[in-house]
Design an enzyme around this catalytic site. Structure first.
Site, PDB file in Angstrom:
ATOM      1  N   HIS A  18       0.850  -1.200   0.000  1.00 24.17           N
ATOM      2  CA  HIS A  18       0.000   0.000   0.000  1.00 24.17           C
ATOM      3  C   HIS A  18       0.883   1.247   0.000  1.00 24.17           C
ATOM      4  O   HIS A  18       1.355   1.693   1.045  1.00 24.17           O
ATOM      5  CB  HIS A  18      -0.912  -0.011   1.232  1.00 24.17           C
ATOM      6  CG  HIS A  18      -2.031   0.978   1.171  1.00 24.17           C
ATOM      7  ND1 HIS A  18      -3.359   0.618   1.256  1.00 24.17           N
ATOM      8  CD2 HIS A  18      -2.032   2.334   1.029  1.00 24.17           C
ATOM      9  CE1 HIS A  18      -4.119   1.694   1.183  1.00 24.17           C
ATOM     10  NE2 HIS A  18      -3.326   2.764   1.056  1.00 24.17           N
ATOM     11  N   GLY A 180      -9.983   7.628  -1.756  1.00 21.39           N
ATOM     12  CA  GLY A 180     -10.604   8.929  -1.555  1.00 21.39           C
ATOM     13  C   GLY A 180     -11.419   8.926  -0.272  1.00 21.39           C
ATOM     14  O   GLY A 180     -11.430   7.946   0.483  1.00 21.39           O
ATOM     15  N   HIS A 207      -9.956   0.649  -0.306  1.00 25.08           N
ATOM     16  CA  HIS A 207      -9.760   1.455   0.893  1.00 25.08           C
ATOM     17  C   HIS A 207     -11.042   1.367   1.730  1.00 25.08           C
ATOM     18  O   HIS A 207     -12.102   1.834   1.295  1.00 25.08           O
ATOM     19  CB  HIS A 207      -9.512   2.917   0.526  1.00 25.08           C
ATOM     20  CG  HIS A 207      -8.118   3.231   0.118  1.00 25.08           C
ATOM     21  ND1 HIS A 207      -7.567   2.810  -1.070  1.00 25.08           N
ATOM     22  CD2 HIS A 207      -7.147   3.965   0.743  1.00 25.08           C
ATOM     23  CE1 HIS A 207      -6.325   3.258  -1.161  1.00 25.08           C
ATOM     24  NE2 HIS A 207      -6.040   3.949  -0.076  1.00 25.08           N
ATOM     25  N   GLU A 210     -10.896   2.971   7.269  1.00 26.72           N
ATOM     26  CA  GLU A 210      -9.875   3.934   7.708  1.00 26.72           C
ATOM     27  C   GLU A 210     -10.569   5.099   8.387  1.00 26.72           C
ATOM     28  O   GLU A 210     -10.502   5.258   9.606  1.00 26.72           O
ATOM     29  CB  GLU A 210      -9.046   4.415   6.522  1.00 26.72           C
ATOM     30  CG  GLU A 210      -7.997   5.468   6.899  1.00 26.72           C
ATOM     31  CD  GLU A 210      -7.312   6.083   5.691  1.00 26.72           C
ATOM     32  OE1 GLU A 210      -6.291   6.770   5.897  1.00 26.72           O
ATOM     33  OE2 GLU A 210      -7.800   5.902   4.562  1.00 26.72           O
TER      34      GLU A 210
END
Length: 361
Positions: A18, A180, A207, A210
């Site tokens: 990543h 994003g 993603h 997070e």
């Protein structure tokens, strides 16, 4: 057995899953590319000062503010020459840090402002990676670098980017990603892209978990079918204390652990975005002790002023890890790479294990 130090970790073989291309430029390169294209909005005019600015600006406490400095790096990555240089230097920098395998991601749709097509953008980056790998091999620091093409989750080009991933998968693109701001932009907005990847047996990571919680992880796995989770740090919200067993995993956390879903964890970045308060409070150690498939990553080397060696060293300092632990995290990452099985196994058996054995000896 000596404890790992930053100096010794720097010579250990490492695997990176990543890492964002537009978040890893050298500050001096940003200055020189800005001068070449006439971009005059940089907040500093020397390399050290610009590096400091990126680090401070990114330490924002929220993912949305963390992403704002990328406007400057993306602005100078709008020509084939700039894209090639940034990709080449990324390979150089990773090889210098003893990374032996890396998947570097970027969003082709962000590099079209000067008239390039999506294909031209991808080809320029892939050429930079290829040239960088040849140079690293000649210098005695061989590295394999593959590309993940990323779609922006707030935009509407994810199917185009997924089609790029499939079209270029035999030329250096190993998979697809969406990135994003998470809040308000769930991964299920991009189901057609994920369906395209599955139709053609492509790999993808998302993603998730997070800046947003368990629903983001649930959607990424249950509806989208993600192979890996980018960050995934909020899976800890589904783990509770149990007086009898010590820890109890909820159904989602158990699924992630039981199915060996890789977690692409980026400790320093998580502190900067406010996902965790400090490295010492990062759930990495809890997840590692519970035998989730954790991996160590940089996320954005420029914004976090970091390397993979530094990320590992911070975890060693916080949690007292030894060489056996670092080898496990590295093998976790290699097992989880979007790379053919026999080649993954060769790197584990012929490079990673022997070199860690020497370091641990």
């Amino acid at each position: 057995m000596s404890a790992p130090t930053l100096e010794t970790i720097r010579i250990a073989p490492k695997v990176l899953l990543h890492d964002h291309l537009d978040g890893g430029l050298r500050p001096q390169t940003v200055l020189e590319l800005a001068d070449a294209v006439g971009y005059s909005d940089l907040p500093a005019d020397t390399g050290p000062a610009l590096g400091d600015w990126f680090r401070v600006a990114a330490h924002s406490g929220s993912l949305e503010r963390y992403l704002e400095p990328f406007a400057h790096t993306v602005a100078v990555m709008q020509t084939p020459e700039a894209l090639h240089r940034v990709a080449f230097e990324a390979v150089e920098d990773l090889a210098a840090d003893s990374v032996v395998y890396a998947e570097v991601r970027f969003a082709p749709e962000l590099h079209l402002e000067r008239g390039l097509s999506l294909e031209q953008v991808v080809e320029a980056v892939l050429a930079g990676f290829a040239d960088g790998q040849r140079a690293a091999a000649s210098a005695g620091t061989p590295i394999v670098v593959r590309c993940l093409v990323t779609a922006m989750r707030h935009a509407a080009r994810s199917l185009d980017i997924a089609e790029l991933a499939i079209a270029y998968r035999d030329r250096g693109v190993c998979g697809f990603d969406i990135a994003g701001a998470e809040a308000g932009y769930p991964p299920t907005r991009h189901l057609d892209a994920f369906e395209h990847m599955r139709e053609f047996n492509g790999h993808f990571t998302i993603h998730a978990g997070e800046a947003f919680g368990l629903p983001s992880i649930h959607e990424a796995l249950a509806f989208c079918g993600a192979d890996r989770l980018g960050h995934g740090v909020r899976i800890v919200d589904d783990i509770t204390d149990d007086p009898a067993s010590g820890r109890r995993l909820g159904r989602l956390a158990a699924l992630v652990r039981d199915n060996r879903v890789p977690l692409e964890m980026c400790p320093s970045s998580n502190v900067q975005t406010g996902a965790v308060a400090s490295i010492a409070e990062h759930p990495f150690d809890l997840l590692a002790r519970l035998r989730f498939r954790v991996t160590v990553n940089t996320d954005n080397r420029l914004m976090s002023d970091t390397t993979l060696s530094q990320e590992m060293a911070r975890l060693v300092e916080a949690f007292g890890y030894g060489w056996t632990d670092l080898q496990r995290f590295t093998i976790n990452a290699m097992k989880s790479a979007f790379y053919p099985f026999d080649q993954r196994l060769a790197l584990i058996d012929d490079v990673i294990k022997p070199r860690y054995a020497v370091l641990a000896g």
